[in-house]
Motif scaffolding. Structure first.
Motif, PDB file in Angstrom:
ATOM      1  N   PRO A   7       0.837  -1.212   0.000  1.00 38.84           N
ATOM      2  CA  PRO A   7       0.000   0.000   0.000  1.00 38.84           C
ATOM      3  C   PRO A   7       0.870   1.259   0.000  1.00 38.84           C
ATOM      4  O   PRO A   7       2.043   1.216   0.387  1.00 38.84           O
ATOM      5  CB  PRO A   7      -0.805  -0.112   1.292  1.00 38.84           C
ATOM      6  N   LEU A   8       0.303   2.378  -0.435  1.00 36.31           N
ATOM      7  CA  LEU A   8       1.049   3.641  -0.477  1.00 36.31           C
ATOM      8  C   LEU A   8       1.510   4.081   0.905  1.00 36.31           C
ATOM      9  O   LEU A   8       2.554   4.703   1.050  1.00 36.31           O
ATOM     10  CB  LEU A   8       0.204   4.744  -1.113  1.00 36.31           C
ATOM     11  N   ILE A   9       0.722   3.771   1.906  1.00 35.97           N
ATOM     12  CA  ILE A   9       1.067   4.098   3.284  1.00 35.97           C
ATOM     13  C   ILE A   9       1.316   2.789   4.026  1.00 35.97           C
ATOM     14  O   ILE A   9       0.430   1.943   4.121  1.00 35.97           O
ATOM     15  CB  ILE A   9      -0.067   4.872   3.990  1.00 35.97           C
ATOM     16  N   LEU A  10       2.538   2.627   4.520  1.00 31.32           N
ATOM     17  CA  LEU A  10       2.903   1.421   5.253  1.00 31.32           C
ATOM     18  C   LEU A  10       2.701   1.636   6.749  1.00 31.32           C
ATOM     19  O   LEU A  10       3.025   2.699   7.278  1.00 31.32           O
ATOM     20  CB  LEU A  10       4.371   1.071   5.019  1.00 31.32           C
ATOM     21  N   GLN A  11       2.190   0.618   7.395  1.00 30.23           N
ATOM     22  CA  GLN A  11       2.139   0.615   8.843  1.00 30.23           C
ATOM     23  C   GLN A  11       3.459   0.009   9.331  1.00 30.23           C
ATOM     24  O   GLN A  11       4.180  -0.625   8.569  1.00 30.23           O
ATOM     25  CB  GLN A  11       0.955  -0.205   9.333  1.00 30.23           C
ATOM     26  N   ILE A  12       3.744   0.189  10.600  1.00 30.02           N
ATOM     27  CA  ILE A  12       4.981  -0.352  11.160  1.00 30.02           C
ATOM     28  C   ILE A  12       5.011  -1.872  11.000  1.00 30.02           C
ATOM     29  O   ILE A  12       6.060  -2.448  10.712  1.00 30.02           O
ATOM     30  CB  ILE A  12       5.163   0.076  12.625  1.00 30.02           C
ATOM     31  N   ASP A  34      16.942  10.045  10.108  1.00 32.77           N
ATOM     32  CA  ASP A  34      16.770   9.951   8.655  1.00 32.77           C
ATOM     33  C   ASP A  34      15.689   8.951   8.230  1.00 32.77           C
ATOM     34  O   ASP A  34      15.411   8.803   7.051  1.00 32.77           O
ATOM     35  CB  ASP A  34      18.099   9.607   7.971  1.00 32.77           C
ATOM     36  N   PHE A  35      15.056   8.292   9.206  1.00 30.53           N
ATOM     37  CA  PHE A  35      14.000   7.341   8.853  1.00 30.53           C
ATOM     38  C   PHE A  35      12.729   8.110   8.511  1.00 30.53           C
ATOM     39  O   PHE A  35      12.303   8.984   9.257  1.00 30.53           O
ATOM     40  CB  PHE A  35      13.736   6.361  10.001  1.00 30.53           C
ATOM     41  N   PRO A  36      12.097   7.798   7.373  1.00 34.35           N
ATOM     42  CA  PRO A  36      10.972   8.599   6.869  1.00 34.35           C
ATOM     43  C   PRO A  36       9.618   8.265   7.506  1.00 34.35           C
ATOM     44  O   PRO A  36       8.678   7.843   6.840  1.00 34.35           O
ATOM     45  CB  PRO A  36      10.966   8.251   5.381  1.00 34.35           C
ATOM     46  N   VAL A  37       9.496   8.464   8.791  1.00 35.67           N
ATOM     47  CA  VAL A  37       8.254   8.135   9.493  1.00 35.67           C
ATOM     48  C   VAL A  37       7.378   9.378   9.630  1.00 35.67           C
ATOM     49  O   VAL A  37       7.877  10.499   9.730  1.00 35.67           O
ATOM     50  CB  VAL A  37       8.552   7.516  10.886  1.00 35.67           C
ATOM     51  N   LEU A  38       6.072   9.149   9.594  1.00 34.78           N
ATOM     52  CA  LEU A  38       5.096  10.221   9.813  1.00 34.78           C
ATOM     53  C   LEU A  38       4.283   9.868  11.050  1.00 34.78           C
ATOM     54  O   LEU A  38       3.886   8.719  11.222  1.00 34.78           O
ATOM     55  CB  LEU A  38       4.133  10.336   8.630  1.00 34.78           C
ATOM     56  N   GLN A  39       4.031  10.852  11.874  1.00 29.77           N
ATOM     57  CA  GLN A  39       3.174  10.654  13.036  1.00 29.77           C
ATOM     58  C   GLN A  39       1.789  11.152  12.661  1.00 29.77           C
ATOM     59  O   GLN A  39       1.612  12.324  12.344  1.00 29.77           O
ATOM     60  CB  GLN A  39       3.718  11.439  14.229  1.00 29.77           C
ATOM     61  N   VAL A  40       0.805  10.255  12.655  1.00 25.60           N
ATOM     62  CA  VAL A  40      -0.577  10.616  12.354  1.00 25.60           C
ATOM     63  C   VAL A  40      -1.399  10.269  13.592  1.00 25.60           C
ATOM     64  O   VAL A  40      -1.623   9.087  13.873  1.00 25.60           O
ATOM     65  CB  VAL A  40      -1.109   9.867  11.109  1.00 25.60           C
ATOM     66  N   ASN A  41      -1.801  11.311  14.302  1.00 30.87           N
ATOM     67  CA  ASN A  41      -2.421  11.136  15.616  1.00 30.87           C
ATOM     68  C   ASN A  41      -1.474  10.308  16.484  1.00 30.87           C
ATOM     69  O   ASN A  41      -0.365  10.722  16.726  1.00 30.87           O
ATOM     70  CB  ASN A  41      -3.816  10.532  15.501  1.00 30.87           C
ATOM     71  N   ASN A  42      -1.878   9.138  16.915  1.00 33.17           N
ATOM     72  CA  ASN A  42      -1.006   8.316  17.755  1.00 33.17           C
ATOM     73  C   ASN A  42      -0.334   7.196  16.978  1.00 33.17           C
ATOM     74  O   ASN A  42       0.255   6.305  17.581  1.00 33.17           O
ATOM     75  CB  ASN A  42      -1.807   7.716  18.920  1.00 33.17           C
ATOM     76  N   LYS A  44       2.240   5.723  13.878  1.00 30.33           N
ATOM     77  CA  LYS A  44       3.395   5.999  13.024  1.00 30.33           C
ATOM     78  C   LYS A  44       3.172   5.255  11.709  1.00 30.33           C
ATOM     79  O   LYS A  44       2.849   4.066  11.721  1.00 30.33           O
ATOM     80  CB  LYS A  44       4.678   5.533  13.688  1.00 30.33           C
ATOM     81  N   VAL A  45       3.331   5.964  10.603  1.00 30.17           N
ATOM     82  CA  VAL A  45       3.181   5.377   9.278  1.00 30.17           C
ATOM     83  C   VAL A  45       4.330   5.858   8.403  1.00 30.17           C
ATOM     84  O   VAL A  45       5.040   6.804   8.750  1.00 30.17           O
ATOM     85  CB  VAL A  45       1.815   5.737   8.633  1.00 30.17           C
ATOM     86  N   VAL A  46       4.490   5.193   7.270  1.00 28.07           N
ATOM     87  CA  VAL A  46       5.589   5.515   6.369  1.00 28.07           C
ATOM     88  C   VAL A  46       5.066   5.493   4.940  1.00 28.07           C
ATOM     89  O   VAL A  46       4.363   4.553   4.561  1.00 28.07           O
ATOM     90  CB  VAL A  46       6.726   4.460   6.504  1.00 28.07           C
ATOM     91  N   TYR A  47       5.401   6.526   4.160  1.00 28.94           N
ATOM     92  CA  TYR A  47       5.079   6.473   2.734  1.00 28.94           C
ATOM     93  C   TYR A  47       5.926   5.377   2.096  1.00 28.94           C
ATOM     94  O   TYR A  47       7.146   5.315   2.315  1.00 28.94           O
ATOM     95  CB  TYR A  47       5.397   7.798   2.038  1.00 28.94           C
ATOM     96  N   ARG A  48       5.286   4.516   1.337  1.00 28.30           N
ATOM     97  CA  ARG A  48       5.973   3.385   0.714  1.00 28.30           C
ATOM     98  C   ARG A  48       7.192   3.817  -0.078  1.00 28.30           C
ATOM     99  O   ARG A  48       8.286   3.275   0.105  1.00 28.30           O
ATOM    100  CB  ARG A  48       4.992   2.643  -0.208  1.00 28.30           C
ATOM    101  N   ASP A  49       7.040   4.785  -0.947  1.00 26.55           N
ATOM    102  CA  ASP A  49       8.145   5.189  -1.811  1.00 26.55           C
ATOM    103  C   ASP A  49       9.287   5.801  -1.017  1.00 26.55           C
ATOM    104  O   ASP A  49      10.463   5.564  -1.324  1.00 26.55           O
ATOM    105  CB  ASP A  49       7.653   6.142  -2.895  1.00 26.55           C
ATOM    106  N   ASP A  50       8.964   6.564   0.026  1.00 31.05           N
ATOM    107  CA  ASP A  50      10.006   7.134   0.885  1.00 31.05           C
ATOM    108  C   ASP A  50      10.745   6.027   1.639  1.00 31.05           C
ATOM    109  O   ASP A  50      11.968   6.090   1.806  1.00 31.05           O
ATOM    110  CB  ASP A  50       9.412   8.127   1.888  1.00 31.05           C
ATOM    111  N   PHE A  51       9.999   5.027   2.080  1.00 28.14           N
ATOM    112  CA  PHE A  51      10.631   3.918   2.795  1.00 28.14           C
ATOM    113  C   PHE A  51      11.612   3.177   1.901  1.00 28.14           C
ATOM    114  O   PHE A  51      12.757   2.934   2.275  1.00 28.14           O
ATOM    115  CB  PHE A  51       9.578   2.934   3.323  1.00 28.14           C
ATOM    116  N   PHE A  52      11.191   2.842   0.671  1.00 30.05           N
ATOM    117  CA  PHE A  52      12.085   2.093  -0.211  1.00 30.05           C
ATOM    118  C   PHE A  52      13.267   2.951  -0.672  1.00 30.05           C
ATOM    119  O   PHE A  52      14.366   2.439  -0.870  1.00 30.05           O
ATOM    120  CB  PHE A  52      11.317   1.479  -1.378  1.00 30.05           C
ATOM    121  N   ALA A  53      13.066   4.263  -0.810  1.00 32.28           N
ATOM    122  CA  ALA A  53      14.186   5.156  -1.130  1.00 32.28           C
ATOM    123  C   ALA A  53      15.182   5.169   0.030  1.00 32.28           C
ATOM    124  O   ALA A  53      16.398   5.127  -0.179  1.00 32.28           O
ATOM    125  CB  ALA A  53      13.679   6.563  -1.427  1.00 32.28           C
TER     126      ALA A  53
END
Length: 63
Positions: A7-12, A34-42, A44-53
């Motif tokens: 998915p475009l947004i990866l869960q941990i 440098d880890f591309p994590v986003l905090q959304v409310n409580n 943590k998610v990661v954009y797939r493309d940012d994670f693989f980059a």
């Protein structure tokens, strides 16, 4: 699975599965600046493309 199958947004839990690392190891990685994590409310998610980059940037060529 290929990168685009995720998915475009990866869960941990997705990151744990992709890397094959323990939960505690992945949560340690998430704390790295440098880890591309986003905090959304409580959550943590990661954009797939940012994670693989990020993952590609960690690759070292062994000669």
């Amino acid at each position: 699975m290929t990168r685009n199958d995720y998915p475009l947004i990866l869960q941990i839990k997705d990151v744990i599965k992709i890397l094959g690392f323990s939960k505690s190891t992945v949560y340690s990685l998430v704390q790295e600046p440098d880890f591309p994590v986003l905090q959304v409310n409580n959550r943590k998610v990661v954009y797939r493309d940012d994670f693989f980059a990020w993952l590609d940037s960690k690759r070292k060529i062994i000669s």
